[in-house]
Design a protein around this motif. Structure first.
Motif, PDB file in Angstrom:
ATOM      1  N   VAL A   4       0.550  -1.213   0.070  1.00 43.24           N
ATOM      2  CA  VAL A   4       0.287   0.101   0.120  1.00 43.24           C
ATOM      3  C   VAL A   4       0.903   1.556   0.035  1.00 43.24           C
ATOM      4  N   ALA A   5       1.485   1.009   0.458  1.00 41.36           N
ATOM      5  CA  ALA A   5       2.919   2.463   0.673  1.00 41.36           C
ATOM      6  C   ALA A   5       3.406   2.298  -0.587  1.00 41.36           C
ATOM      7  N   THR A  34       2.233   1.363  -3.636  1.00 41.19           N
ATOM      8  CA  THR A  34       1.475   2.279  -5.041  1.00 41.19           C
ATOM      9  C   THR A  34       1.507   3.478  -4.569  1.00 41.19           C
ATOM     10  N   SER A  35       0.771   4.139  -3.044  1.00 43.01           N
ATOM     11  CA  SER A  35       0.953   5.469  -2.718  1.00 43.01           C
ATOM     12  C   SER A  35       2.329   6.383  -3.351  1.00 43.01           C
ATOM     13  N   VAL A  70       1.962   6.180  -6.456  1.00 41.53           N
ATOM     14  CA  VAL A  70       1.105   7.017  -7.327  1.00 41.53           C
ATOM     15  C   VAL A  70       1.723   8.858  -7.295  1.00 41.53           C
ATOM     16  N   ALA A  71       2.039   9.164  -5.811  1.00 44.95           N
ATOM     17  CA  ALA A  71       2.861  10.551  -5.757  1.00 44.95           C
ATOM     18  C   ALA A  71       3.968  10.285  -6.829  1.00 44.95           C
ATOM     19  N   SER A  88      -3.228  -0.990   6.995  1.00 43.17           N
ATOM     20  CA  SER A  88      -2.816   0.002   6.077  1.00 43.17           C
ATOM     21  C   SER A  88      -4.179   1.105   5.123  1.00 43.17           C
ATOM     22  N   LEU A  89      -4.432   0.583   4.680  1.00 43.49           N
ATOM     23  CA  LEU A  89      -5.500   1.861   4.787  1.00 43.49           C
ATOM     24  C   LEU A  89      -6.107   2.400   5.079  1.00 43.49           C
ATOM     25  N   LEU A 113      -3.180   5.116   6.990  1.00 43.37           N
ATOM     26  CA  LEU A 113      -2.503   5.600   6.281  1.00 43.37           C
ATOM     27  C   LEU A 113      -3.635   6.784   4.900  1.00 43.37           C
ATOM     28  N   HIS A 114      -4.849   6.295   5.102  1.00 44.43           N
ATOM     29  CA  HIS A 114      -5.954   7.200   4.388  1.00 44.43           C
ATOM     30  C   HIS A 114      -7.458   7.145   5.429  1.00 44.43           C
ATOM     31  N   ALA A 120      -7.603  12.257   1.704  1.00 46.14           N
ATOM     32  CA  ALA A 120      -7.559  11.970   0.336  1.00 46.14           C
ATOM     33  C   ALA A 120      -6.750  12.599  -0.074  1.00 46.14           C
TER      34      ALA A 120
END
Length: 104
Positions: A31-32, A34-35, A38-39, A84-85, A88-89, A94
């Motif tokens: 997840v981290a 992928t984040s 995306v960033a 994690s979601l 983190l989110h 978001a």
């Protein structure tokens, strides 16, 4: 049926716990990662990718000797992604969807 009983009786609780924790951490890293992708954070994405593969190798090596460990891997994966979601989110923080106009 005997094969299934033999597989379950050969479980090592510490290995099962290790597989569970490793896959939970693996999904959190994914997840981290992928984040970070995306960033468009190259260094962060590369670091998370490296950690992700190290953790997943423990789980793969562990459950290839006994297929029952896959159950622990799946449970850990679910918990890791969910937590994690969740952590983190948080709602209201978001990022805007890709392609949306910048905030005014």
């Amino acid at each position: 049926m005997q094969h299934i009983l033999t597989a379950f009786s050969a479980l090592d609780p510490l290995i099962a716990l290790g597989v569970f924790v490793a896959t939970a951490a693996t999904d959190a890293c994914y997840v981290a990662f992928t984040s970070a992708v995306v960033a468009r954070k190259r260094l962060s994405a590369a670091n998370w990718s490296s950690v992700w593969y190290m953790l997943s190798s423990f789980a793969v090596i562990s459950y290839t000797e006994n297929w029952v460990y896959v159950v622990f891997a799946a449970a850990g994966s679910w918990v890791g992604a969910f937590l994690s979601l969740t952590l983190l989110h948080r709602p209201g923080t978001a990022p805007a969807p890709i392609g949306s106009s910048p905030p005014e």
